[in-house]
Design an enzyme around this catalytic site. Structure first.
Site, PDB file in Angstrom:
ATOM      1  N   LYS A  77       0.775  -1.241  -0.167  1.00  0.00           N
ATOM      2  CA  LYS A  77      -0.038   0.236   0.127  1.00  0.00           C
ATOM      3  C   LYS A  77       0.680   1.221  -0.067  1.00  0.00           C
ATOM      4  CE  LYS A  77      -4.136   2.070   2.384  1.00  0.00           C
ATOM      5  NZ  LYS A  77      -5.061   1.877   3.614  1.00  0.00           N
ATOM      6  N   SER A 157     -10.029   2.288   2.573  1.00  0.00           N
ATOM      7  CA  SER A 157      -9.041   2.998   1.757  1.00  0.00           C
ATOM      8  C   SER A 157      -7.922   1.853   1.100  1.00  0.00           C
ATOM      9  CB  SER A 157      -8.075   3.954   2.484  1.00  0.00           C
ATOM     10  OG  SER A 157      -7.426   3.258   3.431  1.00  0.00           O
ATOM     11  N   SER A 181     -10.425   0.325   6.750  1.00  0.00           N
ATOM     12  CA  SER A 181      -9.957   0.323   5.585  1.00  0.00           C
ATOM     13  C   SER A 181      -9.030  -1.066   5.096  1.00  0.00           C
ATOM     14  CB  SER A 181      -8.741   1.351   5.446  1.00  0.00           C
ATOM     15  OG  SER A 181      -9.388   2.624   5.349  1.00  0.00           O
TER      16      SER A 181
END
Lengths: 494, 95
Positions: A77, A157, A181
């Protein structure tokens, strides 16, 4: 061997047996990543590093030194600092930023032999539920509704992480969870995502959003893979003062499949108005499956659940406004072009107006407001008191002998891009209703695929565990995974 | 509406984010909508409840107050938008 359908566990076993090399495995995933631009899951690809790391992993395996993740190609990420690799947390304010240091979680993964394919898309500073706030444009889910080409959100997210794992663009991905997320994108894409207990993973080198809520975790294809990858990410780190000085148990060894005698709580407050019928059915069936596997199902009450969202949306922006004050156009990232005579305050204000997206600006301002003189007690301190009560709800349930709690991960399946009313922030925030209570209470939670809705999109169930009992939680999740037998995959269109 | 335009202007300045005058009404409206949503917390009886300070019951660890890092000026300045002669450069702060 079809390399694209391998799990981490299968790849690890094949690598150890010499049936496969990491170089070949990595090449296959680099090719898949190269052909995936329509999904916008990768923000930066690092093929050269990947090949070097794969060759080094093969050498380690040959030498008999093969830790859990050795030779496994993963995505990272964009929130994790990786030395020398663009790290922007999907924000324009970090344009051009190349960390001079490594995050502890990625460092742990590299020590374990994992291979980095690239950085993955996300909502800006992890603030969002659909990836639309990303400076790179949103990641797109590999899933589509039956007979409909509308692009679907992979959630947020960690949308890039979930899209990449669901589309077989990596074997697993790092993600992070401040209010859901990890679990929401996993639920939206038919993947597994675990947020461990607060303090299980070090936050060092993760771009900070809300420090008392942020926690690292993996998105993977299976529960076993989640156990393997979490084990490699976790561990005490003196550089994070909230990192727990506890040994990391062998999570994979906890996957016995035997959940006889376990007590699973069903929280009545999670049966919210407007929840889809399919989801309600899957939730009931999930509970029945766990009962058939030998668990006892009990109804429980978590009375402060409805206050979790307003509590979260005070605490998280308050912490964000403090954390994001570091983006001032001085030390790194973007600086606005200044006009003649502009002073340092103009520089701050113009830089932050240009560098932060709309949602980030809104949250930073909200945080500044709830922390400001005259409002601090009314909002922030009150929210921290309610947070104590939310945590107490869980403690009472666990005190009554509940081992884990079963609930939906999200109120609905993923929506199409542009379908969510984004001008009303509160509407958007309501999507986090089932996930934020765990962050407020610091508890581990895992999302497991439960089935498809009528339109063919995945839905997930969430299991919530006792603090530090991720092994037990994953074992129950594994039993649910086995009983559900979810095998659906998105049809390739990208 | 809990936030008027003057308050929105003040909050934007507190956050050091430049917001143009014509955008202030919309900002005030959005912040108000979120704050209205938070009003529900006033229903909760929090008498005698301690505000949470640490989600896991552990004491903050202490370490020896010593230098643990340093000598990396190049790395510290590597990402600066404007670094000169070993310093971060900014517009004039004092006359």
């Amino acid at each position: 061997m079809d390399l694209s359908t391998l799990t981490i566990a299968e790849a690890r076993d094949a690598l150890r047996k010499g049936e496969l090399t990491s170089v070949d495995l990595t090449d296959a995933y680099l090719t898949a990543a190269e052909a995936s631009d329509a999904l916008n899951a990768y923000t930066t690809k690092t093929p050269e590093q990947a090949r070097d790391m794969a060759a080094a992993a093969d050498a380690r395996i040959k030498a008999g030194d093969a830790p859990a993740m050795c030779g496994i190609p993963i995505g990272v990420k964009d929130l994790y600092a990786v030395e020398g690799v663009a790290t922007q947390a999907a924000s324009n304010i970090l344009a051009g930023f190349k960390p001079q240091y490594e995050s502890t979680v990625t460092g742990n993964l590299w020590s374990s032999g994992a291979v980095m394919l690239g950085k993955l898309n996300m909502d800006e500073f992890a603030m969002g539920s659909s990836n639309i706030t990303s400076a790179y444009g949103p990641a797109i889910s590999p899933w589509r509704r039956a007979g409909d080409e509308t692009p679907i959100t992979p959630g947020g997210s960690s949308g890039g992480s979930a899209a990449a794992v669901a589309a077989d663009l990596c074997l697993g991905a790092t993600a992070s969870d401040t209010g859901g997320s990890i679990r929401q994108p996993a639920a939206f894409t038919g993947t597994v995502g675990i947020k461990p207990t607060y303090g299980r993973c070090s936050r060092w080198g993760m771009v900070a959003f809300a420090s008392s809520l942020d926690q690292a975790g993996p998105v993977t294809k299976t529960v076993r893979d989640a156990a393997i990858m979490l084990g490699a990410m976790a561990g005490y780190d003196p550089k994070d003062s909230t990192s727990a000085n506890l040994p990391v148990p062998d999570f994979e060894a906890a996957l016995t499949g035997d959940i006889r005698g376990k007590t699973i709580g069903i929280p009545r407050e999670y049966r919210v108005e407007g929840m889809s019928e399919t989801l309600d059915t899957l939730w009931r069936e999930g509970a029945e499956m766990l009962r058939d596997a030998g668990a006892t199902i009990v109804d429980i009450s978590l009375p402060h659940t409805k206050y979790a969202l307003p509590t979260y949306y005070i605490i998280a922006p308050a912490e964000a406004s403090s954390n994001l004050s570091r983006y001032d156009g001085v030390k790194y990232g973007h600086r606005a072009t200044l006009a003649q005579g502009d002073g340092i305050t103009d520089m701050y204000e113009k830089t932050r107006a240009e560098g932060f997206g709309e949602e980030v600006q809104r949250r930073v301002m909200l945080g500044a407001y709830v922390l400001s003189a005259g409002f601090y007690d009314a909002y922030y301190v009150r929210a921290q008191k309610v947070r104590t009560l939310i945590k107490r709800d869980f403690e009472l349930a666990f005190g009554d002998g509940v081992d884990a709690i079963l609930a939906p991960a999200t109120p609905s399946a993923a929506w199409g891009l542009g379908e969510m009313q984004t001008d009303d922030p509160v509407q958007m925030y309501l999507e986090d209703v089932f996930t934020v209570p765990l962050n407020l209470a610091g508890l581990p939670g895992v999302s497991v695929p439960a089935g498809l809705n009528r339109q063919g999109l995945p839905l997930g169930l969430q299991l919530i565990g006792r603090p530090w009992e991720e092994g037990d939680l994953l074992n129950i999740a594994g039993a649910l995974e086995t009983a559900v037998g979810f095998t659906a995959k998105p049809e390739r269109w990208w | 509406m809990s936030i008027d335009i003057d308050t929105a202007r003040r909050v934007a300045h507190l956050a050091r984010i430049r917001v143009e005058e014509e955008r202030l009404p919309h900002l005030a409206e959005q912040l108000s909508s979120v704050l209205d949503f938070m009003e529900q917390l006033n229903e909760v009886d929090v008498d005698g409840i301690e505000p949470m300070t640490s989600v896991t019951p552990m004491a903050l660890p202490r370490r020896k107050d010593g230098v643990t890092d340093g000598g990396i000026q190049d790395k510290v300045l590597a990402n600066a938008p404007d670094a000169r002669e070993g310093f971060f450069a900014v517009p004039k702060v004092v006359e």
